[in-house]
Design an enzyme around this catalytic site. Structure first.
Site, short mmCIF file in Angstrom:
data_model
loop_
_atom_site.label_atom_id
_atom_site.label_comp_id
_atom_site.label_asym_id
_atom_site.label_seq_id
_atom_site.Cartn_x
_atom_site.Cartn_y
_atom_site.Cartn_z
CG ASP A 186 -9.98 3.77 4.51
OD1 ASP A 186 -9.73 2.93 3.63
OD2 ASP A 186 -9.60 4.94 4.46
CG ASP A 239 -6.70 5.68 -1.98
OD1 ASP A 239 -7.86 6.13 -2.00
OD2 ASP A 239 -6.14 5.28 -0.95
CG ASP A 284 -2.28 0.65 0.95
OD1 ASP A 284 -2.32 1.88 1.09
OD2 ASP A 284 -3.27 -0.03 0.58
#
Ligand code: GLA
Length: 701
Positions: free
Chosen positions: A522, A452, A340
């Protein structure tokens, strides 16, 4: 499937379980006539009449115009509103013809309308998906003249509903870490608007709607619904008139928006799919799910069990720790290892480095390929996180190009998560993003991108873009994003994409044409996820929903849940693991590996089957969701108990979607029943205490 009754000029779109009918009235206006249970086109002839109330309300049929051209007596939500070159602002559109064609394998009706004086053509498209009772609508607006025409509002479709005793609107609302929360409300006269003005789809609302009379349930009842394919500012307006007419209009949000349509240019609105079912909200969702599997998403491949390092390491990413994580992940049976945020530039926290898309040499002294090779050696594929649309002011990119971000010259630049947003429709910015992405994907064996977008648009000024076109910003951002994704998919067909925006803020049918899966939130707390996943499931299918198993107590809210509870909650979509495996004991790895294997065994049912929400025991704190393979041979039931009161046993739960005459075995219960018994008598769920859970495999024998 598409019928034209020439004598009365009536069109009927017939699907397996619905009819959608409109006609051209004596005034030449396209008038909606009927949408619901199948009827004959001839049955609708008497509906094609004009209706007035008084000289104040002379043309009530304008409230049911198929697509509302603003002008004359239109006072309801307009579908199209323009400014002509001479400043006149009134549309007088006449039907001029239609075509029934095959487009992308779908039977499609194209209605053409032209203004009586001004050079504008509008082509309204209805593409039919008969098996799911869906119609895809969109509109092409063409300037056939020699001067600019300003489009002030260009909606994708208006959906008129039949007369019902009540109108109940169902939609979702939410916020960061609490997306996709279901809501419903009765419509009274006036408008109920759900929308985004934030530049992306938005976690505060999501572009779909459902309307019923207030009587529909999961299992039965008439529901009218729609979902919009647009990832920027959107608006869905449910409007009830004083004459009990309800119409749902939707498309690109007209707030602060304008599009200049130059000579010879055309503008295509996003697609707005609408549907009708008598099978309640459950069937509505199943139709939308399988429609997306078959017509929207780019690939039919099963989604892989993934590991994501975010919650394990946050920005503290380095080759050594990631390799250790990869080794543990492989032992779990993970198929895709995803690094990530934090691998690039000076990205040691969220205050710096965003925009500098080169591998951080301190963290990866031998480049990314060293880790990628290790990941491959462990038998996994490799994926990586990017956020190409954003930039930290503390970055090389921003220092070099402070003008690349949206801003107004006389105003400050609002930072969100310490970042600004790039004006990606500026050609050099688009090229910058494409160049680094192509470089990243060409130089590394990467098969998964988590894309993202962690901030909204503020101060939407576009430097170097003409002053009179500044309000195009909201549309240009989305168009460019789609172009970039389309080009990357074309160049790298083996790479899967996940859409993410600070959790679930960019999930819609528009981005899903390019994305293989999505990150709904999230919030990875396994209990909180149940309501997020339920809301998600109303419009979007399980396969597209990435769910991670993370720590207990949950980092989000300190809730303690068992490993089984966390796995079962995450197995309801595409399974992922997001814990710090370097801190997991061998025993925990072994137990988890068994769950991962179970998931792989049931994956075809979860990712390709039909989903049934079973809310009958909701009042007892039970969430139950069942999946059934398309051939009915296999089913999976997940059950979760929030907390038990007074030791009360739970009433039986009736299953759905099985074949009544067939026998099914539930291994965990060591017994066999007929589908009829399971669906009518049901089973007892041995859920006890707090946060208990179960997963049953139900197999036809
Ligand atoms: C967003 C995403 C998270 C994670 C972080 C990284 O919040 O939703 O999953 O990728 O960004 O900064």
């Amino acid at each position: 499937m598409i019928q034209y009754q020439e004598q009365h000029r009536i069109f009927a779109i017939q699907t397996k379980g619905s009819s959608y009918v409109f006609g051209i009235n004596a005034k030449g206006i396209l008038q909606h006539l009927y949408w619901g249970t199948p009827v004959d086109v001839e049955d609708c002839i008497p509906l094609l009449t004009n209706r007035g109330h008084s000289s104040f309300d002379m043309e009530l049929e304008r409230e049911i115009e198929e697509y509302s051209f603003w002008g004359g007596l239109v006072y309801s939500e307009p579908s199209l509103k323009v400014i002509w070159p001479d400043g006149v602002r009134d549309l007088c559109m006449d039907y001029t013809g239609h075509q029934i064609v095959q487009q992308d394998g779908k039977e499609t009706l194209v209605m053409t309308m032209k203004d009586r004086i001004y050079p504008l053509e509008v082509h309204m498209t209805y593409a039919v998906i008969p098996e799911f009772d869906l119609i895809e609508r969109s509109v092409r607006i063409v300037n056939t003249g020699e001067h600019d025409i300003v489009l002030e509002s260009m909606q994708s479709a208006a959906w008129s509903l039949p007369t019902l005793p009540d109108y109940r609107l169902t939609h979702v609302t939410g916020k960061w870490s609490g997306e996709f929360q279901l809501r419903n409300t009765l419509l009274s006269e006036g408008k109920k608007v759900i929308e985004s003005r934030r530049g992306f789809t938005d976690g505060h609302a999501n572009p779909w709607f459902a309307v019923d009379s207030g009587q529909a349930t999961e299992e039965r009842g008439q529901v009218w619904f729609g979902a919009l394919a647009w990832s920027g500012n959107w608006k869905i307006t449910a409007e009830k008139s004083s004459f009990n007419q309800v119409r749902v209009t939707g498309g690109i949000n007209d707030f602060d928006s304008e599009w200049i349509l130059g000579p010879g240019e055309s503008f295509d609105t996003p697609m707005f799919v609408g549907g009708y079912t008598e099978g309640g909200f459950g069937e509505m969702s199943r139709h939308l799910h399988h429609y997306q599997y078959q017509y929207i998403i780019p690939s039919q491949e099963p989604r892989k069990v993934l590991y994501n390092s975010w919650e394990a390491t946050y920005f503290d990413v380095n080759a050594k720790d990631q390799m250790a994580l990869a080794e543990r992940a492989a032992k779990l049976g993970v198929e895709l290892f995803v690094v990530d945020d934090g691998w690039f530039g000076a990205r040691n926290h969220d205050r710096a480095g965003l925009g500098d898309w080169f591998v951080n040499q301190e963290k990866f002294p031998n480049g990314l390929n060293e880790l990628i090779e290790k990941v491959h050696a462990f038998g996994m594929e490799f994926g990586i996180w990017v956020e190409p649309e954003s930039v930290n002011p503390d970055s090389e990119l921003y220092r070099q190009h402070p003008d690349w971000v949206y801003h107004f010259p006389t105003r400050g630049r609002t930072e969100l998560r310490n970042q600004l947003l790039l004006n990606i429709s500026k050609p050099e910015v688009k090229q910058y993003i494409l160049t680094f992405m192509i470089d990243l994907l060409s130089k590394h064996d990467i098969t998964f991108i988590k894309w993202d977008m962690n901030r909204t648009i503020t101060e939407p000024g576009m430097k170097d873009h003409p002053i009179h076109r500044q309000k195009e910003v909201w549309i240009r951002h989305v168009q460019t994003l789609y172009e970039i994704w389309a080009e990357l998919r074309e160049r790298f067909p083996h790479v899967a994409f996940e859409t993410c925006a600070g959790g679930g803020s960019r999930i819609d049918l528009g981005i899903l044409r390019y994305a293989d899966q999505s990150w709904p939130s999230d919030n990875t707390d396994a209990f909180d996820r149940l309501s997020i996943q339920e809301g998600f499931s109303y419009a979007y299918p399980p396969k597209l929903m990435t769910c991670w198993v993370t720590e207990s107590p949950s980092g989000m809210n300190k809730r303690v849940t068992s490993l089984a509870y966390r796995f079962y909650s995450a197995m309801m979509g595409t399974l992922g693991i997001g814990s710090n495996l370097n801190e997991w004991s061998d025993e925990l790895i072994e137990q988890s590996a068994a769950f991962v294997q179970q998931y792989k065994d049931i994956r075809p049912v979860i990712q390709y089957g039909q989903q049934y929400r079973l809310p009958a025991l909701k009042h007892k704190g039970v969430t139950a969701v069942q999946y059934v393979s398309l051939d009915g041979s296999e089913s999976v039931l997940f059950g979760f108990l929030h907390s038990q009161r007074l030791g009360e046993p739970l009433p039986r739960l009736r299953l759905q979607g099985l074949q009544a005459d067939q026998s099914y075995r539930i291994d965990q219960l060591e017994s066999t029943w007929t589908g009829r018994a399971l669906m009518n008598i049901g089973i007892e769920l041995p859920l006890r205490g707090d946060f208990d859970s179960l997963m049953y495999r139900i197999q036809r024998v």
